[in-house]
Design an enzyme around this catalytic site. Structure first.
Site, PDB file in Angstrom:
ATOM      1  N   LYS A  67       4.660 -22.291  -5.744  1.00  0.00           N
ATOM      2  CA  LYS A  67       5.741 -22.015  -7.039  1.00  0.00           C
ATOM      3  C   LYS A  67       5.897 -23.710  -7.522  1.00  0.00           C
ATOM      4  O   LYS A  67       6.789 -24.239  -7.031  1.00  0.00           O
ATOM      5  CB  LYS A  67       7.089 -21.546  -6.547  1.00  0.00           C
ATOM      6  N   GLU A  99      20.612 -40.777  -6.454  1.00  0.00           N
ATOM      7  CA  GLU A  99      19.489 -41.024  -7.065  1.00  0.00           C
ATOM      8  C   GLU A  99      19.338 -40.669  -8.430  1.00  0.00           C
ATOM      9  O   GLU A  99      19.954 -39.930  -9.092  1.00  0.00           O
ATOM     10  CB  GLU A  99      18.584 -39.798  -6.370  1.00  0.00           C
ATOM     11  N   GLY A 143      11.775 -31.595  -3.504  1.00  0.00           N
ATOM     12  CA  GLY A 143      12.753 -31.342  -4.782  1.00  0.00           C
ATOM     13  C   GLY A 143      14.167 -31.985  -4.534  1.00  0.00           C
ATOM     14  O   GLY A 143      14.229 -32.906  -3.597  1.00  0.00           O
ATOM     15  N   ASP A 160       2.025 -32.913 -19.872  1.00  0.00           N
ATOM     16  CA  ASP A 160       2.874 -31.897 -19.357  1.00  0.00           C
ATOM     17  C   ASP A 160       4.008 -32.760 -18.881  1.00  0.00           C
ATOM     18  O   ASP A 160       5.299 -32.335 -19.136  1.00  0.00           O
ATOM     19  CB  ASP A 160       2.489 -31.276 -18.268  1.00  0.00           C
ATOM     20  N   CYS A 166      10.338 -39.898  -5.603  1.00  0.00           N
ATOM     21  CA  CYS A 166      11.495 -39.538  -4.448  1.00  0.00           C
ATOM     22  C   CYS A 166      11.602 -40.974  -3.443  1.00  0.00           C
ATOM     23  O   CYS A 166      12.649 -41.139  -3.339  1.00  0.00           O
ATOM     24  CB  CYS A 166      11.063 -38.511  -3.533  1.00  0.00           C
ATOM     25  N   GLU A 172      11.664 -32.026   1.727  1.00  0.00           N
ATOM     26  CA  GLU A 172      11.333 -33.493   1.263  1.00  0.00           C
ATOM     27  C   GLU A 172      12.242 -33.622   0.255  1.00  0.00           C
ATOM     28  O   GLU A 172      11.937 -33.106  -0.908  1.00  0.00           O
ATOM     29  CB  GLU A 172       9.899 -33.622   1.142  1.00  0.00           C
TER      30      GLU A 172
HETATM   31  N1  LIG Z   1      12.157 -35.283  -3.775  1.00  0.00           N
HETATM   32  C1  LIG Z   1      11.460 -35.449  -5.043  1.00  0.00           C
HETATM   33  O1  LIG Z   1      10.371 -35.679  -5.111  1.00  0.00           O
HETATM   34  C2  LIG Z   1      12.263 -34.756  -6.342  1.00  0.00           C
HETATM   35  C3  LIG Z   1      13.601 -34.811  -6.372  1.00  0.00           C
HETATM   36  N2  LIG Z   1      13.958 -34.533  -7.622  1.00  0.00           N
HETATM   37  C4  LIG Z   1      15.457 -34.586  -8.039  1.00  0.00           C
HETATM   38  O2  LIG Z   1      16.020 -33.528  -8.404  1.00  0.00           O
HETATM   39  C5  LIG Z   1      16.831 -33.635  -9.518  1.00  0.00           C
HETATM   40  C6  LIG Z   1      16.710 -32.375 -10.307  1.00  0.00           C
HETATM   41  O3  LIG Z   1      15.148 -32.058 -10.716  1.00  0.00           O
HETATM   42  P1  LIG Z   1      15.032 -30.479 -10.810  1.00  0.00           P
HETATM   43  O4  LIG Z   1      13.710 -30.357 -11.380  1.00  0.00           O
HETATM   44  O5  LIG Z   1      15.971 -29.843 -11.180  1.00  0.00           O
HETATM   45  O6  LIG Z   1      14.620 -30.299  -9.146  1.00  0.00           O
HETATM   46  P2  LIG Z   1      14.753 -28.806  -8.230  1.00  0.00           P
HETATM   47  O7  LIG Z   1      14.876 -29.319  -6.985  1.00  0.00           O
HETATM   48  O8  LIG Z   1      15.682 -28.007  -8.593  1.00  0.00           O
HETATM   49  O9  LIG Z   1      13.136 -28.442  -8.381  1.00  0.00           O
HETATM   50  C7  LIG Z   1      12.233 -28.379  -7.415  1.00  0.00           C
HETATM   51  C8  LIG Z   1      11.590 -26.985  -7.627  1.00  0.00           C
HETATM   52  O10 LIG Z   1      12.624 -26.085  -7.036  1.00  0.00           O
HETATM   53  C9  LIG Z   1      12.683 -24.868  -7.655  1.00  0.00           C
HETATM   54  N3  LIG Z   1      13.911 -24.425  -7.637  1.00  0.00           N
HETATM   55  C10 LIG Z   1      14.896 -24.475  -8.169  1.00  0.00           C
HETATM   56  N4  LIG Z   1      16.050 -23.842  -7.633  1.00  0.00           N
HETATM   57  C11 LIG Z   1      15.461 -22.827  -6.738  1.00  0.00           C
HETATM   58  C12 LIG Z   1      16.119 -22.051  -5.996  1.00  0.00           C
HETATM   59  N5  LIG Z   1      17.404 -21.758  -6.006  1.00  0.00           N
HETATM   60  N6  LIG Z   1      15.369 -21.618  -5.017  1.00  0.00           N
HETATM   61  C13 LIG Z   1      14.152 -21.932  -4.766  1.00  0.00           C
HETATM   62  N7  LIG Z   1      13.657 -22.752  -5.575  1.00  0.00           N
HETATM   63  C14 LIG Z   1      14.335 -23.428  -6.548  1.00  0.00           C
HETATM   64  C15 LIG Z   1      12.260 -25.408  -9.163  1.00  0.00           C
HETATM   65  O11 LIG Z   1      12.031 -24.455  -9.790  1.00  0.00           O
HETATM   66  C16 LIG Z   1      10.964 -26.294  -8.651  1.00  0.00           C
HETATM   67  O12 LIG Z   1      10.020 -25.812  -8.468  1.00  0.00           O
HETATM   68  C17 LIG Z   1      15.787 -35.106 -10.170  1.00  0.00           C
HETATM   69  O13 LIG Z   1      17.055 -35.637 -10.953  1.00  0.00           O
HETATM   70  C18 LIG Z   1      15.813 -35.812  -8.813  1.00  0.00           C
HETATM   71  O14 LIG Z   1      16.930 -36.515  -8.638  1.00  0.00           O
HETATM   72  C19 LIG Z   1      13.375 -33.895  -8.510  1.00  0.00           C
HETATM   73  C20 LIG Z   1      11.822 -33.708  -8.414  1.00  0.00           C
HETATM   74  C21 LIG Z   1      11.290 -34.236  -7.128  1.00  0.00           C
HETATM   75  N1  BAL Z   2       4.948 -41.173  -4.107  1.00  0.00           N
HETATM   76  C1  BAL Z   2       4.829 -39.650  -4.139  1.00  0.00           C
HETATM   77  C2  BAL Z   2       6.064 -38.856  -3.396  1.00  0.00           C
HETATM   78  C3  BAL Z   2       6.928 -38.257  -4.354  1.00  0.00           C
HETATM   79  O1  BAL Z   2       7.616 -38.737  -5.303  1.00  0.00           O
HETATM   80  O2  BAL Z   2       7.353 -36.974  -3.985  1.00  0.00           O
HETATM   81 NA    NA Z   3       6.304 -30.230 -19.168  1.00  0.00          NA
END
Ligand SMILES: NC(=O)C1=CN([C@@H]2O[C@H](COP(=O)(O)OP(=O)(O)OC[C@H]3O[C@@H](n4cnc5c(N)ncnc54)[C@H](O)[C@@H]3O)[C@@H](O)[C@H]2O)C=CC1
Ligand code: BAL
Ligand code: NA
Length: 504
Positions: A185, A394, A238, A99, A295, A260
């Protein structure tokens, strides 16, 4: 680990202990990051499904079989979930790898961590029983008081794709341990294993509505959860941009959130390190594990000038040993980026760095031998200055940028030269210096002589633009508890603030 033959299950939304078709019947394709082919699909929830799930969660809290459970009873469910995860470990690891593209080895690690996390919060759920009601001695004759720790209510858990089941577990396990009813979610980019968690909950007989799993797009399934008046809290991991949207929407209802978000974490390497190879390996692991989609990735290498050339030479030698392949292949150490969108974003960061005058010391492109899939070579960028995007933003890909320093003060300044505040690492044999850095680093996580090891017992979270609140450890449980004070007047004497009519 033998690679099992697995079929990607076709699931519906998991609501009220049952599989339920989304009201609008929409589905989202699952695209393999390794082959770019469609390999399945997930249901796409909308506002209507969120309403149904929130009602199911509220009913669960009102029913004795969930709302009146002791911590010890909830611990049994959590342990049963952990056991099922371990029973299905190799299958779940493969599904995770298919996935999101992480190596099968790392996916198996994740599954061990998932099971350990459920077990850890089972212990904390049990311990909660003796802390549920805590007397507070005021040293007063006329008042008796105590504090209750109660489940916070219905909680919305919005999680990312980089550690799909693990990041969900960091929130689901403590939420259930606390006695909340939760709606998870997961990210639309990787939801398969989170849906399997639904099947596991069904199999272990978790009371209906205690955990509901709504897959779907952020704006369609995540946003209605945030703005739902009967969701009492949102816990989010996220991107910073989505974190801002969530905090803004939650603020309209004065709904608590924990965030976070991302990072641009430094790893500072001093010339007094005993073992150059050890420091080189941690540097690689700190930035290239999970293809840099972490992250807390230490993606800014801050290197003491006196060892810079020797260190970089060793890094380049070690990098040659990183096997880039289909993530299911044995010994693969670098799989693809999760999606075409993220892949394009990573390549854009690299080309912008070049345009701004940085040097691509190695990598920077798709590996020649991978004809399909969202693969990026491990990349090291030098000749970086602090105004460049590559230093500040990032990347969330296998891209390390490097700067050198002469003095300790300069190293601290460079380390903290970021809007983020999640993690920092220092490599040095001088314990006192490491202590000084512990104080100086403006981050929630600090690693000495390593980068990334993460333990369930320890708090996880950041400062500054990396967000606030802590997952994991006892702090993770506190997120889902409501603290209620109870004050009882025990005296028979009048309060005597007003004049009593009987005495007039
Ligand atoms: N802190 C971390 O662990 C993470 C950071 N990222 C960063 O985010 C960038 C973009 O990745 P994305 O997948 O687009 O992240 P995202 O922050 O948009 O997605 C994270 C979650 O939030 C949900 N989401 C998106 N828009 C929302 C809204 N308006 N209201 C409520 N929930 C919502 C998504 O469906 C997903 O479940 C990456 O390039 C990276 O820099 C991405 C994933 C994890
Ligand atoms: N090492 C897992 C923490 C994260 O990337 O969100
Ligand atoms: Na996938």
């Amino acid at each position: 680990m033998a690679i099992p033959n697995v079929r990607i299950p076709s699931r519906q939304l998991y609501i009220d202990g049952e599989w339920r078709e989304p009201v609008k019947k929409n589905r989202i394709p699952i695209i393999s990051p390794a082959t770019e082919e469609i390999i399945g699909e997930i249901p796409a929830a909308t506002e209507e499904d969120v309403d149904i799930a929130v009602e199911a969660a509220r009913r669960a809290l009102a029913r004795d079989d969930w709302g009146s459970t002791t911590g010890a009873q909830r611990a049994k469910y959590l342990r049963a979930i952990a056991a099922k995860i371990l029973e299905r470990k190799s299958e779940l690891a493969k599904l995770e790898s298919l996935d999101c593209g992480k190596t099968l080895f790392e996916a198996a690690w994740d599954m061990d961590d998932v099971a350990a996390s459920f077990e850890y919060y089972a212990d904390l759920a049990e311990a909660l029983d003796s802390k549920r009601k805590t007397p507070v001695d005021l040293h007063l004759d006329s008042f008796k008081t105590y504090v209750l720790r109660e489940p916070l209510g219905v909680v919305g858990l919005i999680t990312p794709w980089n550690y799909p089941l693990l990041m969900a577990t960091w929130k689901v396990a403590p939420a259930l341990a606390a006695g909340c009813a939760a709606i998870l979610k997961p990210s639309e980019l990787a939801s398969i294993t989170c849906l399997e968690l639904g099947e596991i909950c069904r199999e272990v007989g978790l009371p209906p509505g205690a955990l509901n799993i709504l897959t779907g797009l952020g704006p369609e399934a995540g946003a209605p959860l945030v703005s739902h008046p009967h969701v009492d809290k949102i816990a989010f991991t996220g991107s910073g941009a989505t974190g801002v949207k969530i905090m803004t929407a939650a603020a309209q209802l004065v709904k608590p959130v924990t965030l976070e978000l991302g990072g641009k974490s430094p790893i500072v390497v001093f010339d007094d390190i005993d073992n150059l190879d050890l420091a080189v390996e941690w540097t690689l692991f700190g930035c290239f594990a999970n293809a840099g989609q972490v992250c807390s990735a230490t993606s800014r290498l801050i290197l003491q000038e006196s060892i810079a050339s020797e260190f970089l030479e060793r890094l380049l030698l070690w990098i040659k040993n990183i096997k880039i392949s289909d993530p299911l292949e044995e010994d693969c150490k670098l799989g693809p980026i999760v999606s075409s969108g993220q892949y394009e974003k990573v390549l854009k960061f690299i080309s912008k760095a070049k345009d701004e005058g940085a040097t691509i010391l190695c990598g920077g492109e798709r590996p020649q031998h991978m004809k399909k899939g969202y693969y990026v070579q491990p990349t090291i960028i030098t000749d970086v200055n602090t105004s460049m995007e590559i230093w500040k933003e990032e990347v969330f890909g296998p891209v390390l940028c490097v700067k050198t320093f002469k003095t300790e003060e300069e190293a601290i300044e460079l380390a903290n030269d970021t809007k983020y505040g999640l993690a920092s690492a220092i490599m040095s044999k001088d314990v006192e210096r490491c202590e000084r850095f512990t104080k100086a680093f403006q981050t929630g996580i600090i690693w000495f002589n390593c980068s990334q090891p993460t333990f369930t017992q320890l708090p996880w979270g950041g400062r500054k633009r990396s967000g606030f609140g802590r997952d994991l450890g006892e702090w993770g449980l506190e997120n889902y508890l409501n603290i209620k004070q109870v004050t009882q007047y025990t005296s028979v004497e009048p309060w005597a603030f007003y004049k009593s009519p009987s005495k007039v």
